[in-house]
Design a protein around this motif. Structure first.
Motif, PDB file in Angstrom:
ATOM      1  N   TRP A  98       0.815  -1.224   0.000  1.00 55.64           N
ATOM      2  CA  TRP A  98       0.000   0.000   0.000  1.00 55.64           C
ATOM      3  C   TRP A  98       0.844   1.267   0.000  1.00 55.64           C
ATOM      4  CZ3 TRP A  98      -4.297  -1.235   4.157  1.00 55.64           C
ATOM      5  CH2 TRP A  98      -5.218  -2.122   3.591  1.00 55.64           C
ATOM      6  N   ALA A  99       1.937   1.266   0.750  1.00 57.92           N
ATOM      7  CA  ALA A  99       2.736   2.482   0.914  1.00 57.92           C
ATOM      8  C   ALA A  99       3.307   2.971  -0.412  1.00 57.92           C
ATOM      9  CB  ALA A  99       3.862   2.240   1.914  1.00 57.92           C
ATOM     10  N   GLU A 100       3.640   2.027  -1.311  1.00 61.50           N
ATOM     11  CA  GLU A 100       4.266   2.395  -2.575  1.00 61.50           C
ATOM     12  C   GLU A 100       3.242   2.611  -3.694  1.00 61.50           C
ATOM     13  OE1 GLU A 100       5.391  -0.365  -0.785  1.00 61.50           O
ATOM     14  OE2 GLU A 100       6.920   0.903   0.159  1.00 61.50           O
ATOM     15  N   ALA A 101       1.995   2.262  -3.464  1.00 59.46           N
ATOM     16  CA  ALA A 101       0.986   2.321  -4.527  1.00 59.46           C
ATOM     17  C   ALA A 101       0.593   3.757  -4.841  1.00 59.46           C
ATOM     18  CB  ALA A 101      -0.252   1.522  -4.109  1.00 59.46           C
ATOM     19  N   ASP A 102       0.205   3.972  -6.101  1.00 59.43           N
ATOM     20  CA  ASP A 102      -0.308   5.288  -6.491  1.00 59.43           C
ATOM     21  C   ASP A 102      -1.619   5.536  -5.765  1.00 59.43           C
ATOM     22  OD1 ASP A 102       1.774   5.792  -8.204  1.00 59.43           O
ATOM     23  OD2 ASP A 102       0.772   4.889  -9.940  1.00 59.43           O
ATOM     24  N   ARG A 103      -1.776   6.731  -5.246  1.00 52.94           N
ATOM     25  CA  ARG A 103      -2.966   7.023  -4.461  1.00 52.94           C
ATOM     26  C   ARG A 103      -3.231   8.517  -4.449  1.00 52.94           C
ATOM     27  NH1 ARG A 103      -3.331   5.566   0.945  1.00 52.94           N
ATOM     28  NH2 ARG A 103      -1.958   3.759   0.782  1.00 52.94           N
ATOM     29  N   VAL A 104      -4.458   8.851  -4.028  1.00 52.69           N
ATOM     30  CA  VAL A 104      -4.795  10.241  -3.738  1.00 52.69           C
ATOM     31  C   VAL A 104      -4.358  10.509  -2.304  1.00 52.69           C
ATOM     32  CG1 VAL A 104      -6.647  11.941  -3.537  1.00 52.69           C
ATOM     33  CG2 VAL A 104      -6.781  10.155  -5.295  1.00 52.69           C
ATOM     34  N   ALA A 105      -3.497  11.477  -2.102  1.00 52.21           N
ATOM     35  CA  ALA A 105      -2.965  11.774  -0.770  1.00 52.21           C
ATOM     36  C   ALA A 105      -4.081  12.320   0.124  1.00 52.21           C
ATOM     37  CB  ALA A 105      -1.828  12.766  -0.858  1.00 52.21           C
ATOM     38  N   LEU A 106      -4.085  11.879   1.378  1.00 57.51           N
ATOM     39  CA  LEU A 106      -5.081  12.370   2.326  1.00 57.51           C
ATOM     40  C   LEU A 106      -4.705  13.760   2.818  1.00 57.51           C
ATOM     41  CD1 LEU A 106      -7.594  11.920   4.099  1.00 57.51           C
ATOM     42  CD2 LEU A 106      -6.100  10.868   5.804  1.00 57.51           C
ATOM     43  N   VAL A 107      -3.492  13.877   3.386  1.00 57.08           N
ATOM     44  CA  VAL A 107      -3.024  15.161   3.922  1.00 57.08           C
ATOM     45  C   VAL A 107      -2.292  15.917   2.821  1.00 57.08           C
ATOM     46  CG1 VAL A 107      -1.617  16.288   5.679  1.00 57.08           C
ATOM     47  CG2 VAL A 107      -2.828  14.165   6.223  1.00 57.08           C
ATOM     48  N   GLY A 108      -2.796  17.084   2.503  1.00 56.18           N
ATOM     49  CA  GLY A 108      -2.176  17.906   1.482  1.00 56.18           C
ATOM     50  C   GLY A 108      -2.911  17.905   0.167  1.00 56.18           C
ATOM     51  N   GLU A 109      -3.696  16.845  -0.103  1.00 52.76           N
ATOM     52  CA  GLU A 109      -4.464  16.770  -1.342  1.00 52.76           C
ATOM     53  C   GLU A 109      -5.957  16.755  -1.050  1.00 52.76           C
ATOM     54  OE1 GLU A 109      -4.411  14.254  -5.558  1.00 52.76           O
ATOM     55  OE2 GLU A 109      -2.876  13.922  -4.035  1.00 52.76           O
ATOM     56  N   SER A 110      -6.414  15.731  -0.333  1.00 54.12           N
ATOM     57  CA  SER A 110      -7.832  15.701   0.043  1.00 54.12           C
ATOM     58  C   SER A 110      -8.134  16.750   1.111  1.00 54.12           C
ATOM     59  CB  SER A 110      -8.216  14.310   0.560  1.00 54.12           C
ATOM     60  OG  SER A 110      -8.185  13.355  -0.473  1.00 54.12           O
ATOM     61  N   ILE A 111      -7.191  16.943   2.026  1.00 53.85           N
ATOM     62  CA  ILE A 111      -7.358  17.901   3.126  1.00 53.85           C
ATOM     63  C   ILE A 111      -6.170  18.864   3.129  1.00 53.85           C
ATOM     64  CG2 ILE A 111      -7.505  18.171   5.636  1.00 53.85           C
ATOM     65  CD1 ILE A 111      -8.766  15.370   5.714  1.00 53.85           C
TER      66      ILE A 111
END
Length: 661
Positions: free
Chosen positions: A329-342
């Protein structure tokens, strides 16, 4: 034909519903484990209070909240009572002429009566809902099209139910039902009378039946995909809610744990399943944001958006989280929670006052989310606003956050003979704390408390050297520093045999009471307004009453966080006449100094000036409080409206009026 077609519709609809619910539950399993199954009787009773009786809707005496509370009670009670009727309706699609009449006359008659009243109650609730959205238009709610779609669906459900009952009542072959309904379904009977319905209408009845089924099944499948997911999740959310005090409990970090992945929350899977469930349960009512002092003073922070952004981030990353092994999970492409979503800046605007959690009808814990994300920013990324960073560095170097202060640790007691705590001889440790030690205006609180305790003959003493509890570090997100400072205090208290502590700061009281025990420091802690109230009530302290009027500002960490409301007010009548501000008690408005924001460059309207204006407009002679940070913030805020010194701690007022015994 009808039973077969109805069966297909039910199977398809329930099949999709179950698939969607399973998917949502799988996403919850991504979160960390958290125990919320204790105190079952209390949880069940709270669920009834919050979800059925809707008591949270009336927690803040605001007109729109009360209106919405009544509206929701009508709708919720109506739907709960109509549920057996919907079961009867579905069965009738497979078994013609089925009804619950086999239950016996008394039960069936009352069943019909309550079904009839419930339809009317929901219709009234719908009328109130449309009036609220089209006429009253409160600013805090969202005006999504989905909300209107749901309202229309509910109206269709009620209209078709009422129509089917009316057609049954006038049908010649339903003579038995008609005879009962005339006496036990007064609203349907009146509807028949005013519409003039008569005769046999088999086609119309079938149309109403199918429309009702279609809307019912659409409602069932749409809800798990919409903002109205709370229709299904609000009741379990209230069952799993946290029980205050404290209002919000921050989880302990075990810094020695081998499996400690990160400090704080940076990714959605760092949150617990309950924190993720908060997003499912959010009603988007906007009360949290409406009550937030930061948002109310033109800042970007919205507690509602924090919770909803977590949910949207979970959905955005859902497929990746469910299809990728956890270790990747840590290396997977994702939408960031802190800084992007919030946005990071929003997190620092929170004063940790708890107004959001206090009014949430489903027990969401916005504050916990915010501080756990602060922990990540502070401890992992080393990010914080400049002045907060300086306060933390001062805590690390000097054991207090008041960088730039000209006061020394013993300045507050110059010219005084204050006793030092002695093991085995002294009953109470008078905890001075950092604000009272290093802020000149707040030093008068300690001087006053020493005078009060001496006049009352209380056995007390202080530490030789003052330091901080570590609470500012905790609220700003540096849990490691809080633990360090707390352990220093606990070790010293243990060496000295400290068992009872009097605090002069609600933040100190909060940490001593709720977080020190986790680290091995359990004490009998009493905030200074409660100590004063006890001394007056016991006759150990005599007060000469003044004719002045006093308004009391409730510190957030006494009132909301720790449910201490009455005791400070019981002291006021001994001093003068109490004049309440419009927002008081648990509905009090924050001074703006909590959550590290005492050390912040505030944007927009200043929170302390907003609260000071409210206090000033009471025309009270004195503005009293029971917190050094509130004292300092209100004193500063009031300068915009008057040059008079009007803000005092309750200890200062009592010391001025206390008589020698």
């Amino acid at each position: 034909m009808k039973p077969a077609l109805a069966a297909i519709c039910l199977i398809v609809s329930f099949g999709y519903f179950i698939w969607r619910v399973v998917y949502l539950l799988r996403l919850l399993a991504v979160g960390k484990k958290e125990k919320r199954y204790d105190q079952i009787p209390r949880r069940l009773w709270t669920t009834v209070q919050q979800s059925i009786l809707q008591i949270s809707q009336f927690r803040v005496p605001k007109g729109d909240y009360i209106y919405a509370g009544i509206m929701h009670i009508l709708i919720i009670f109506g739907f709960l009572i109509l549920l057996p009727g919907e079961i009867e309706f579905i069965i009738s699609g497979f078994v013609p002429d089925f009804s619950f009449s086999f239950l016996g006359t008394p039960l069936f008659n009352n069943f019909l009566l309550f079904q009839d009243i419930s339809i009317f109650a929901v219709i009234i609730g719908m009328m109130m809902a449309f009036f609220r959205r089209f006429v009253l238009r409160p600013s805090q709610i969202n005006y999504h099209l989905s909300a209107y779609l749901i309202l229309c669906c509910i109206c269709l459900l009620m209209a078709t139910l009422l129509g089917m009952n009316a057609l049954r009542l006038v049908h010649p072959d339903e003579a038995h039902f008609s005879a009962i309904a005339h006496d036990w379904m007064p609203i349907t009977t009146y509807f028949v009378q005013i519409t003039g319905i008569s005769g046999v209408h088999p086609v119309l009845y079938e149309v109403l039946w199918w429309v009702h089924l279609a809307v019912l099944l659409f409602f069932l499948d749409y809800i798990p995909n919409s903002k109205h997911l709370h229709v299904f999740t609000a009741i379990p959310a209230n069952f799993f809610r946290h029980y205050p005090p404290p209002l919000v409990k921050l989880p302990k970090i075990d810094f020695d744990a081998e499996d400690l992945d990160s400090l704080g929350v940076s990714k959605v899977e760092d949150l617990s399943w309950k924190q993720l469930f908060d997003g499912y349960a959010c009603t988007e009512c906007g009360r949290c944001t409406d009550q937030c002092p930061a948002n109310s003073t033109d800042k970007a922070l919205s507690p509602r958006d924090i919770v909803l952004s977590i949910k949207e981030n979970l959905f955005a990353n859902g497929q990746m989280l469910l299809s990728t092994p956890r270790e990747q999970w840590a290396e997977a492409d994702r939408v960031a929670l802190v800084g992007e979503s919030i946005a990071k800046d929003d997190l620092w605007q929170c004063t940790t006052c708890g107004a959001c959690a206090n009014v949430c009808p489903v027990g969401n814990e916005h504050l916990r989310d915010i501080i756990e994300m602060r922990r990540y920013l502070m401890m992992e990324e080393g990010e914080a606003p400049e002045l907060m960073s300086r306060a933390v560095k001062s805590l690390e170097a000097r054991n207090h956050p008041f960088f730039g202060t000209g006061a020394g640790p013993k300045d507050w007691r110059k010219g005084m003979d204050v006793p030092i705590f002695e093991e085995g001889k002294t009953e109470y440790l008078l905890w001075i704390g950092c604000a009272v030690t290093y802020e000149e205006r707040a030093q008068k609180i300690a001087v006053s408390m020493v005078d009060i305790l001496e006049k009352a003959g209380v056995s007390f003493g202080i530490l030789k050297e003052s330091r901080c509890t570590g609470d500012p570090a905790k609220q700003m997100g540096n849990e490691f520093l809080f633990n360090e400072l707390a352990m220093q205090n606990i070790e010293e208290f243990s060496d000295m045999g400290v068992k009872k502590i009097i605090t002069m700061c609600p933040h100190c009281y909060h940490s001593f009471t709720h977080y020190y025990p986790e680290l091995g420091g359990a004490y009998d802690v009493i905030p200074h307004p409660l100590m004063i109230q006890k001394l007056i009530a016991s006759g150990k302290l005599k007060i000469k009453k003044d004719a002045k009027t006093i308004t009391f500002h409730d510190p957030c960490y006494l009132a909301r966080h720790n449910n201490i409301l009455d005791e400070p007010r019981q002291v006021i009548p001994a001093l003068g006449s109490l004049v309440e501000m419009p927002r008081n008690g648990k509905a009090s408005f924050c001074c703006g100094g909590g959550g590290g924001n005492y050390w912040a460059e505030e944007e927009g309207t200043r929170i302390n000036q907003t609260r000071a204006k409210e206090a000033f407009e009471t025309d009270a002679d004195i503005i009293a409080t029971a917190c050094p940070f509130c004292l300092l913030m209100l004193t500063d805020g009031l300068k915009k409206f008057t040059e008079d010194e009007k803000v005092f701690d309750i200890a200062e007022l009592v010391a001025l009026c206390a008589e020698d015994l």
